[in-house]
Scaffold this motif. Structure first.
Motif, PDB file in Angstrom:
ATOM      1  N   GLY A  53       0.825  -1.400   0.215  1.00  0.00           N
ATOM      2  CA  GLY A  53       0.527   0.036  -0.423  1.00  0.00           C
ATOM      3  C   GLY A  53       1.165   1.420  -0.221  1.00  0.00           C
ATOM      4  N   SER A  54       2.371   1.051  -0.364  1.00  0.00           N
ATOM      5  CA  SER A  54       2.973   2.213  -0.291  1.00  0.00           C
ATOM      6  C   SER A  54       3.774   2.339  -1.110  1.00  0.00           C
ATOM      7  CB  SER A  54       3.758   2.104   0.989  1.00  0.00           C
ATOM      8  OG  SER A  54       4.571   1.602   1.084  1.00  0.00           O
ATOM      9  N   PRO A  55       4.403   3.938  -1.676  1.00  0.00           N
ATOM     10  CA  PRO A  55       5.445   3.941  -3.399  1.00  0.00           C
ATOM     11  C   PRO A  55       6.462   2.673  -2.922  1.00  0.00           C
ATOM     12  CG  PRO A  55       4.236   5.552  -2.304  1.00  0.00           C
ATOM     13  CD  PRO A  55       4.177   4.626  -1.539  1.00  0.00           C
ATOM     14  N   PHE A  56       7.460   2.164  -3.916  1.00  0.00           N
ATOM     15  CA  PHE A  56       8.196   1.574  -4.234  1.00  0.00           C
ATOM     16  C   PHE A  56       8.495   0.822  -5.605  1.00  0.00           C
ATOM     17  CE2 PHE A  56       5.247  -1.417  -4.407  1.00  0.00           C
ATOM     18  CZ  PHE A  56       5.444  -2.334  -5.967  1.00  0.00           C
ATOM     19  N   TYR A  57      10.440   0.845  -5.680  1.00  0.00           N
ATOM     20  CA  TYR A  57      10.388   1.099  -7.308  1.00  0.00           C
ATOM     21  C   TYR A  57      11.258  -0.680  -7.302  1.00  0.00           C
ATOM     22  CZ  TYR A  57      10.992   5.567  -7.381  1.00  0.00           C
ATOM     23  OH  TYR A  57      11.194   7.544  -7.127  1.00  0.00           O
TER      24      TYR A  57
ATOM     25  N   GLU B 114      -1.510  -0.394  -7.924  1.00  0.00           N
ATOM     26  CA  GLU B 114      -1.700   0.670  -9.178  1.00  0.00           C
ATOM     27  C   GLU B 114      -0.100   2.018  -9.341  1.00  0.00           C
ATOM     28  OE1 GLU B 114      -3.255   4.648  -6.062  1.00  0.00           O
ATOM     29  OE2 GLU B 114      -3.543   2.907  -5.758  1.00  0.00           O
ATOM     30  N   GLY B 115      -0.592   2.696  -9.984  1.00  0.00           N
ATOM     31  CA  GLY B 115       0.507   3.258 -11.196  1.00  0.00           C
ATOM     32  C   GLY B 115       1.592   2.697 -11.484  1.00  0.00           C
ATOM     33  N   PHE B 116       1.827   1.335 -11.508  1.00  0.00           N
ATOM     34  CA  PHE B 116       2.894   0.585 -12.022  1.00  0.00           C
ATOM     35  C   PHE B 116       3.113   1.480 -13.415  1.00  0.00           C
ATOM     36  CE2 PHE B 116       3.921  -2.717 -14.647  1.00  0.00           C
ATOM     37  CZ  PHE B 116       5.358  -3.399 -13.305  1.00  0.00           C
ATOM     38  N   GLU B 117       4.112   0.924 -13.397  1.00  0.00           N
ATOM     39  CA  GLU B 117       5.011   2.396 -14.406  1.00  0.00           C
ATOM     40  C   GLU B 117       6.682   1.311 -14.644  1.00  0.00           C
ATOM     41  OE1 GLU B 117       6.303   7.024 -15.477  1.00  0.00           O
ATOM     42  OE2 GLU B 117       5.548   6.658 -13.971  1.00  0.00           O
ATOM     43  N   LYS B 118       6.486   1.874 -16.301  1.00  0.00           N
ATOM     44  CA  LYS B 118       8.414   1.233 -16.890  1.00  0.00           C
ATOM     45  C   LYS B 118       8.815   2.734 -16.315  1.00  0.00           C
ATOM     46  CE  LYS B 118      10.731  -1.184 -19.471  1.00  0.00           C
ATOM     47  NZ  LYS B 118      11.023  -2.371 -20.656  1.00  0.00           N
ATOM     48  N   LEU B 119      10.356   2.914 -16.146  1.00  0.00           N
ATOM     49  CA  LEU B 119      10.578   3.322 -16.420  1.00  0.00           C
ATOM     50  C   LEU B 119      12.120   3.224 -16.906  1.00  0.00           C
ATOM     51  CD1 LEU B 119      11.812   4.632 -12.480  1.00  0.00           C
ATOM     52  CD2 LEU B 119       9.593   6.049 -13.757  1.00  0.00           C
ATOM     53  N   HIS B 120      12.222   4.608 -18.532  1.00  0.00           N
ATOM     54  CA  HIS B 120      13.403   5.129 -19.563  1.00  0.00           C
ATOM     55  C   HIS B 120      14.264   5.205 -19.160  1.00  0.00           C
ATOM     56  CE1 HIS B 120      14.153   4.726 -23.403  1.00  0.00           C
ATOM     57  NE2 HIS B 120      14.642   5.959 -24.045  1.00  0.00           N
ATOM     58  N   ILE B 121      15.490   3.871 -18.808  1.00  0.00           N
ATOM     59  CA  ILE B 121      16.727   4.520 -18.023  1.00  0.00           C
ATOM     60  C   ILE B 121      17.629   4.420 -18.719  1.00  0.00           C
ATOM     61  CG2 ILE B 121      18.697   4.394 -16.705  1.00  0.00           C
ATOM     62  CD1 ILE B 121      16.220   5.315 -15.422  1.00  0.00           C
ATOM     63  N   VAL B 122      18.951   5.379 -19.677  1.00  0.00           N
ATOM     64  CA  VAL B 122      19.460   4.794 -20.638  1.00  0.00           C
ATOM     65  C   VAL B 122      20.876   4.664 -19.953  1.00  0.00           C
ATOM     66  CG1 VAL B 122      18.439   6.153 -22.556  1.00  0.00           C
ATOM     67  CG2 VAL B 122      20.247   7.364 -20.811  1.00  0.00           C
TER      68      VAL B 122
ATOM     69  N   VAL C 274       6.584   2.302  -8.982  1.00  0.00           N
ATOM     70  CA  VAL C 274       4.799   1.102  -8.642  1.00  0.00           C
ATOM     71  C   VAL C 274       4.192   1.928  -7.277  1.00  0.00           C
ATOM     72  CG1 VAL C 274       3.317  -0.324  -7.637  1.00  0.00           C
ATOM     73  CG2 VAL C 274       5.453  -1.010  -9.259  1.00  0.00           C
ATOM     74  N   THR C 275       2.528   3.413  -7.311  1.00  0.00           N
ATOM     75  CA  THR C 275       2.441   3.629  -6.704  1.00  0.00           C
ATOM     76  C   THR C 275       1.914   2.470  -5.316  1.00  0.00           C
ATOM     77  OG1 THR C 275       1.649   5.034  -7.809  1.00  0.00           O
ATOM     78  CG2 THR C 275       0.809   5.567  -6.284  1.00  0.00           C
ATOM     79  N   ALA C 276       1.500   2.276  -5.454  1.00  0.00           N
ATOM     80  CA  ALA C 276       0.871   0.509  -4.276  1.00  0.00           C
ATOM     81  C   ALA C 276       1.127  -0.576  -5.110  1.00  0.00           C
ATOM     82  CB  ALA C 276      -0.231   1.488  -3.745  1.00  0.00           C
ATOM     83  N   ALA C 277       1.266  -1.579  -4.384  1.00  0.00           N
ATOM     84  CA  ALA C 277       0.735  -2.553  -4.791  1.00  0.00           C
ATOM     85  C   ALA C 277      -0.733  -3.226  -3.902  1.00  0.00           C
ATOM     86  CB  ALA C 277       1.986  -4.169  -4.415  1.00  0.00           C
ATOM     87  N   HIS C 278      -1.076  -3.829  -3.990  1.00  0.00           N
ATOM     88  CA  HIS C 278      -2.592  -4.211  -3.219  1.00  0.00           C
ATOM     89  C   HIS C 278      -2.543  -6.012  -2.608  1.00  0.00           C
ATOM     90  CE1 HIS C 278      -3.592   0.195  -3.078  1.00  0.00           C
ATOM     91  NE2 HIS C 278      -3.837  -0.666  -4.800  1.00  0.00           N
ATOM     92  N   SER C 279      -1.951  -6.474  -3.814  1.00  0.00           N
ATOM     93  CA  SER C 279      -2.658  -8.601  -4.114  1.00  0.00           C
ATOM     94  C   SER C 279      -0.948  -8.753  -4.235  1.00  0.00           C
ATOM     95  CB  SER C 279      -3.255  -8.686  -4.519  1.00  0.00           C
ATOM     96  OG  SER C 279      -3.264 -10.174  -4.744  1.00  0.00           O
ATOM     97  N   ASP C 280      -0.446 -10.352  -3.652  1.00  0.00           N
ATOM     98  CA  ASP C 280       1.197 -10.383  -4.438  1.00  0.00           C
ATOM     99  C   ASP C 280       0.455 -12.247  -5.119  1.00  0.00           C
ATOM    100  OD1 ASP C 280       0.128 -12.201  -2.018  1.00  0.00           O
ATOM    101  OD2 ASP C 280       1.550 -12.090  -0.821  1.00  0.00           O
TER     102      ASP C 280
END
Length: 656
Positions: free
Chosen positions: A350-354, A374-382, A394-400
């Motif tokens: 329920g909290s942000p992580f990478y 929630e808020g699952f996003e792939k970052l473009h790192i060169v 990721v903004t938050a994970a609600h289920s594993d």
């Protein structure tokens, strides 16, 4: 065993071994207990034996034999359900193995607590630290069951397994992840029964949960050291953690490594060997090191994080391990007092992580991210990631549910833990000085548990599961702490706050006289010392608000919290009209800032508007010392709060 956790571990083989000299067997032991006053009077007899012994407390507690019988029952094999205790006890005593509480068995908890007091207080933990912890949700039978979960051989092997698995307590993994690591690294050390139990990680298996909790308790008390029997020496283990500073504008990541350990870092820092190259780090605070570097920070992107790596100190006393994993979890470092994002061992709920993920895991991970996060996003790192790795935010994970079996590192914690944090202990047990009580830490994954102190509901003012004892709690009486889910007690511990205590004078350590020699004189007027106990000397009253003079010729700059409060010793006398906050020791190459204030709360820097310093020279000196344009002064070591306070002083100096 002094200082280590101990258990009342009893087996049939052990009792047979103890009875060999008397030609007695385990059955003789059981029959002796049964013959005391009849079968249904066993618990009553055990309680009565304690009442008679309690006032003299000479020798061993007479009820140990009864408790040993109850532990023996917990390990009885047969066609029982894993959670069935009372049928095992009845069969051991020759009765029909029916369920239902044994007569007066609820009173046995008093005996277990008395055994804890005898071991930790009466015997000063010289036989080890005994804790009457309850296993699972079984309030009455949980303590005897807890004694049987691990054998003595397995307990001795746990530090080796912890070291090989790269486990530590700064960031505990989830129960499922811990179980998977124990199965992987413990096959040479753990019984088949233990390994099979660890493989049953479904949430409904309370015995598996209890076993993992027991292992986590051992992990929490492990100081990080392991005996290397083959080499006859001790080695200290820690974990290497990835840390990263992200520049999303430039699409770059800068990954470094830090060491974590429960052990005290050496004051001179660490020199670590990796592939015959040498790197260094210092203590940063709260169990973390500074970034590992040689001439520059170690570039962790040069490693393949799917593999495990080790760094050892040049004297081979320290070893740090980067555990292998195709998935790495990161959180904002602010919560740990660190910059950037920092690798942790557990997925936050329920909290942000990478997430740093190798491409072989991306298919399942992206499916989980889109369906369960929630808020699952792939970052473009060169630049800055190892080849084949990707970074997600990721903004938050609600289920594993989708990933927990395939990747246990992405499973949520399901256990409930109740621990004591901080405080000043009197010995090794849960006895604390009244003026320095501990905090209560409750970890509950679903947040439904409530904490009670002697029946009084406690409020979590921190919002992080950290509770304080009520200020009016009485001293010298047993304090009962309970975690409840509704009316059910799911975790329990007790402690005692001590107002006064007698100084132990029966220690066998000899007295030392004024010449440093052992003395046996019984003359109370003769000067002598034993630890903190001083005889025959009238000690002058010490003023704790004064500074001790510096020894030798070293120059010290004392800095106060208001501009202009500066004194250079020994050219100037130690200040008496203001209290220094910093003592800066001048060195040949670098200076070191050391905190010498009375308390952090009273040491915030402030600009005095009512009575500013009139001495321009002092003002300039205060400002110059703090701004340190030549970068000579090293920030304070240890507690991260001191580093933050030092930064605040530097900010104020810019305003002068």
């Amino acid at each position: 065993m002094a200082g280590r956790n101990v258990y009342l571990y009893v087996t049939e083989d052990l009792i047979n071994s103890l009875g060999t000299s008397k030609e007695s067997t385990c059955q003789d032991f059981i029959q002796t207990v049964k013959n005391t006053l009849g079968i249904n009077s066993i618990c009553k007899k055990a309680s009565d034996s304690n009442k008679r012994w309690r006032y003299q407390r000479q020798g061993y507690p007479p009820y140990i034999g009864y408790l040993a019988l109850f532990v023996l029952a917990a390990g009885t094999e047969g066609d029982f359900s894993p959670n069935a205790y009372y049928p095992r006890l009845r069969e051991l005593l020759g009765e029909k193995p029916t369920s239902g509480q044994y007569p007066d068995f609820d009173e046995m908890q008093t005996l277990w607590k008395d055994l804890e007091k005898w071991a930790n207080v009466d015997k000063s933990s010289e036989l080890g630290i005994f804790k009457a912890n309850i296993t699972g949700r079984w309030v009455h039978v949980g303590i005897p069951i807890a004694q049987t979960l691990l054998t003595e051989k397995e307990l001795k092997a746990l530090p080796i397994i912890f070291a090989e698995a790269g486990l530590e307590t700064i960031s505990l993994p989830s129960e499922r992840h811990i179980a998977s690591l124990l199965v992987r690294y413990g096959r040479s050390y753990l019984r088949r029964r233990t390994l099979q139990l660890l493989e049953k990680t479904n949430e409904g298996n309370e015995l598996c949960q209890a076993l993992i909790e027991r292992i986590v308790d051992e992990l929490c008390t492990w100081d990080g050291s392991t005996e290397l029997q083959s080499e006859g020496r001790k080695q200290i283990y820690g974990v290497l953690r990835l840390c990263c500073k992200l520049d999303l504008t430039a699409k770059r990541a800068n990954f470094t490594l830090r060491c974590t350990t429960k052990y005290d870092f050496p004051e001179e820092g660490l020199i670590l060997n990796f592939n015959n190259n040498f790197y260094s780090c210092d203590e940063y605070g709260n169990g973390w090191s500074s970034p590992i570097l040689n001439s520059r920070n170690f570039d962790a992107s040069m490693l393949d994080w799917r593999d495990g790596y080790r760094m050892e100190s040049t004297d081979n006393k320290w070893c740090f391990k980067l555990p292998n994993s195709p998935i790495r979890v990161f959180v904002e470092g602010r919560s740990l007092g660190l910059p950037g994002i920092v690798e942790v061992g557990r997925l936050p709920k329920g909290s942000p992580f990478y997430l740093a993920v190798h491409q072989e895991c991306c298919t399942l991970l992206e499916k989980w991210g889109t369906s369960s996060c929630e808020g699952f996003e792939k970052l473009h790192i060169v630049k800055g990631l190892p080849t084949g790795w990707h970074l997600f935010k990721v903004t938050a994970a609600h289920s594993d549910e989708i990933v927990k079996n395939e990747y246990p590192i992405l499973s949520f914690s399901t256990s409930i833990r109740l621990d004591l944090e901080g405080g000043l202990r009197l010995g090794k047990g849960n006895w604390f000085f009244r003026f320095a009580p501990p905090k209560l830490v409750l970890q509950c994954s679903d947040g439904t548990a409530k904490l009670y102190c002697n029946g009084r509901l406690l409020e979590d003012s921190s919002g992080q599961g950290i509770y304080e004892l009520p200020p009016d709690i009485p001293a010298d009486t047993n304090i009962k702490i309970e975690a409840r889910n509704g009316e059910n007690v799911i975790k329990y511990l007790s402690l005692l706050l001590v107002e006064d205590f007698p100084l132990v004078t029966s220690i066998k350590t000899p007295y030392i006289d004024s010449f440093g020699l052992v003395t046996t004189t019984k003359d109370e007027q003769s000067p002598k010392v034993m630890g903190a106990l001083v005889r025959g000397v009238d000690c002058p009253v010490f003023n704790f608000n004064t500074l001790l003079p510096i020894q030798g010729k070293q120059r010290i700059v004392f800095v106060g919290k208001e501009p202009g409060e500066v004194a250079i010793y020994p050219e100037e006398s130690i200040p008496i009209d203001w209290y220094p906050v910093w003592a800066i020791a001048k060195g040949s190459l670098f200076d070191r800032a050391m905190f010498c204030g009375t308390s952090l709360k009273e040491c915030d820097p402030k600009l005095s508007k009512l009575s500013p310093c009139k001495d321009r020279k002092k003002l300039d000196s205060w400002k110059k010392i703090l701004l340190d344009n030549h970068k000579r002064t090293l920030p304070p070591l240890g507690d991260i709060r001191l580093k933050k306070l030092w930064v605040e002083f530097q900010k104020e100096a810019k305003r002068v």
